[in-house]
Design a protein around this motif. Structure first.
Motif, PDB file in Angstrom:
ATOM      1  N   LEU A  47     -42.600 -96.040 -83.666  1.00  0.00           N
ATOM      2  CA  LEU A  47     -43.442 -95.534 -82.591  1.00  0.00           C
ATOM      3  C   LEU A  47     -44.615 -94.834 -83.255  1.00  0.00           C
ATOM      4  O   LEU A  47     -44.425 -93.990 -84.136  1.00  0.00           O
ATOM      5  N   LEU A  48     -45.825 -95.218 -82.841  1.00  0.00           N
ATOM      6  CA  LEU A  48     -47.022 -94.549 -83.359  1.00  0.00           C
ATOM      7  C   LEU A  48     -47.616 -93.659 -82.288  1.00  0.00           C
ATOM      8  O   LEU A  48     -47.658 -94.042 -81.110  1.00  0.00           O
ATOM      9  N   THR A  49     -48.081 -92.498 -82.692  1.00  0.00           N
ATOM     10  CA  THR A  49     -48.827 -91.614 -81.809  1.00  0.00           C
ATOM     11  C   THR A  49     -50.261 -91.608 -82.310  1.00  0.00           C
ATOM     12  O   THR A  49     -50.523 -91.342 -83.482  1.00  0.00           O
ATOM     13  N   LEU A  50     -51.188 -91.934 -81.404  1.00  0.00           N
ATOM     14  CA  LEU A  50     -52.598 -92.024 -81.759  1.00  0.00           C
ATOM     15  C   LEU A  50     -53.403 -90.969 -81.018  1.00  0.00           C
ATOM     16  O   LEU A  50     -53.080 -90.598 -79.890  1.00  0.00           O
ATOM     17  N   ALA A  51     -54.497 -90.538 -81.632  1.00  0.00           N
ATOM     18  CA  ALA A  51     -55.484 -89.701 -80.943  1.00  0.00           C
ATOM     19  C   ALA A  51     -56.322 -90.608 -80.050  1.00  0.00           C
ATOM     20  O   ALA A  51     -56.244 -91.836 -80.146  1.00  0.00           O
ATOM     21  N   LYS A  52     -57.154 -90.023 -79.208  1.00  0.00           N
ATOM     22  CA  LYS A  52     -57.998 -90.814 -78.302  1.00  0.00           C
ATOM     23  C   LYS A  52     -58.923 -91.779 -79.044  1.00  0.00           C
ATOM     24  O   LYS A  52     -59.291 -92.812 -78.514  1.00  0.00           O
ATOM     25  N   ASP A  53     -59.272 -91.455 -80.273  1.00  0.00           N
ATOM     26  CA  ASP A  53     -60.155 -92.324 -81.055  1.00  0.00           C
ATOM     27  C   ASP A  53     -59.395 -93.412 -81.817  1.00  0.00           C
ATOM     28  O   ASP A  53     -59.985 -94.221 -82.522  1.00  0.00           O
ATOM     29  N   GLY A  54     -58.057 -93.437 -81.690  1.00  0.00           N
ATOM     30  CA  GLY A  54     -57.245 -94.450 -82.353  1.00  0.00           C
ATOM     31  C   GLY A  54     -56.674 -94.032 -83.692  1.00  0.00           C
ATOM     32  O   GLY A  54     -55.865 -94.762 -84.272  1.00  0.00           O
ATOM     33  N   SER A  55     -57.052 -92.862 -84.197  1.00  0.00           N
ATOM     34  CA  SER A  55     -56.493 -92.411 -85.478  1.00  0.00           C
ATOM     35  C   SER A  55     -55.013 -92.061 -85.291  1.00  0.00           C
ATOM     36  O   SER A  55     -54.607 -91.554 -84.251  1.00  0.00           O
ATOM     37  N   ILE A  56     -54.222 -92.336 -86.311  1.00  0.00           N
ATOM     38  CA  ILE A  56     -52.777 -92.123 -86.237  1.00  0.00           C
ATOM     39  C   ILE A  56     -52.460 -90.649 -86.473  1.00  0.00           C
ATOM     40  O   ILE A  56     -52.802 -90.083 -87.506  1.00  0.00           O
ATOM     41  N   LEU A  57     -51.768 -90.053 -85.492  1.00  0.00           N
ATOM     42  CA  LEU A  57     -51.353 -88.656 -85.586  1.00  0.00           C
ATOM     43  C   LEU A  57     -49.935 -88.529 -86.126  1.00  0.00           C
ATOM     44  O   LEU A  57     -49.617 -87.572 -86.834  1.00  0.00           O
ATOM     45  N   ALA A  58     -49.064 -89.475 -85.744  1.00  0.00           N
ATOM     46  CA  ALA A  58     -47.665 -89.412 -86.178  1.00  0.00           C
ATOM     47  C   ALA A  58     -47.053 -90.807 -86.150  1.00  0.00           C
ATOM     48  O   ALA A  58     -47.477 -91.669 -85.384  1.00  0.00           O
ATOM     49  N   THR A  59     -46.041 -90.983 -86.999  1.00  0.00           N
ATOM     50  CA  THR A  59     -45.246 -92.208 -87.033  1.00  0.00           C
ATOM     51  C   THR A  59     -43.791 -91.802 -86.941  1.00  0.00           C
ATOM     52  O   THR A  59     -43.329 -90.962 -87.724  1.00  0.00           O
ATOM     53  N   PHE A  60     -43.079 -92.380 -85.976  1.00  0.00           N
ATOM     54  CA  PHE A  60     -41.656 -92.086 -85.815  1.00  0.00           C
ATOM     55  C   PHE A  60     -40.843 -93.323 -86.152  1.00  0.00           C
ATOM     56  O   PHE A  60     -41.109 -94.411 -85.645  1.00  0.00           O
ATOM     57  N   MET A  61     -39.858 -93.146 -87.026  1.00  0.00           N
ATOM     58  CA  MET A  61     -38.895 -94.193 -87.353  1.00  0.00           C
ATOM     59  C   MET A  61     -37.527 -93.528 -87.480  1.00  0.00           C
ATOM     60  O   MET A  61     -37.431 -92.408 -87.977  1.00  0.00           O
ATOM     61  N   ASP A  62     -36.494 -94.243 -87.008  1.00  0.00           N
ATOM     62  CA  ASP A  62     -35.137 -93.737 -87.092  1.00  0.00           C
ATOM     63  C   ASP A  62     -34.230 -94.942 -87.305  1.00  0.00           C
ATOM     64  O   ASP A  62     -34.297 -95.895 -86.521  1.00  0.00           O
ATOM     65  N   PRO A  63     -33.389 -94.951 -88.336  1.00  0.00           N
ATOM     66  CA  PRO A  63     -32.533 -96.114 -88.588  1.00  0.00           C
ATOM     67  C   PRO A  63     -31.611 -96.444 -87.411  1.00  0.00           C
ATOM     68  O   PRO A  63     -31.134 -97.566 -87.296  1.00  0.00           O
TER      69      PRO A  63
END
Length: 194
Positions: free
Chosen positions: A100-116
């Motif tokens: 799951l990616l969380t992006l700012a309004k401009d499309g820059s990546i704020l966070a990446t979530f991964m869980d096995p």
């Protein structure tokens, strides 16, 4: 192939309005790329194409504003999109990359979530309170992630609760329930939130 080389044909979005308790076709928007999911918020239309997230301005016409995110590392890297209630964050699921990616309004990546424990992330919903709910299709679970999109807060349902192929999810605040659509299964599941 679609115009953007994403391997899918161009798509259309059909708008339907309610007129005197009847569903009536309103208008059709045609795109030069595949449309996997759409989200509308305050005049903005966000469309995922399998490998990209596009932002359109929607009024009497539909105008491309920008391609906010693109990942051509695989064929299904941008599946679903959701927008935070304040509109400052966008969330996208990347099934083949299990994230799951969380992006700012401009499309820059704020966070990446991964869980096995969460595999092939598909369905995605953000509640009016900002709670992020995600389906793990391969892992047969539904989880809640924090609003930053960086950590799992809870597992909401699993295969033990009847999940077989969770593919879409929505929270209904009126009935205080989570509604789950399943891929290749003929049941829509409704879970009451405790």
């Amino acid at each position: 192939m679609g115009a953007h080389g994403d391997g899918f044909p161009p798509s259309k979005i059909l708008f339907i309005k309610v007129n005197n308790s009847q569903l009536v076709k309103d208008r059709i928007l045609k795109f030069q790329h595949y449309c996997n999911s759409i989200v509308y918020q305050k005049g903005d239309l966000f469309v995922t194409s399998g490998t990209a997230l596009f932002k359109y301005k929607l009024s009497d016409t539909c105008t491309l504003v920008s391609k906010l995110h693109e990942d051509k590392s695989d064929k299904y890297t941008v599946s679903r999109c959701a927008v935070s209630p304040t509109g400052d964050k966008l969330y996208i699921t990347s099934p083949y990359e299990h994230k799951l990616l969380t992006l700012a309004k401009d499309g820059s990546i704020l966070a990446t979530f991964m869980d096995p424990a969460v595999k092939f992330l598909t369905g995605l919903h953000v509640t009016s309170a900002g709670q992020v709910i995600v389906c793990g299709w391969d892992s047969k679970n539904i989880i809640q992630v924090d609003s930053k999109g960086s950590m799992k807060l809870a597992t909401l349902a699993t295969q033990r609760d009847g999940l077989k192929g969770p593919y879409s999810v929505c929270y209904n605040r009126i009935t205080d329930s989570i509604i789950v659509g399943q891929f290749r299964h003929k049941k829509i599941l409704v879970y009451k939130v405790k």
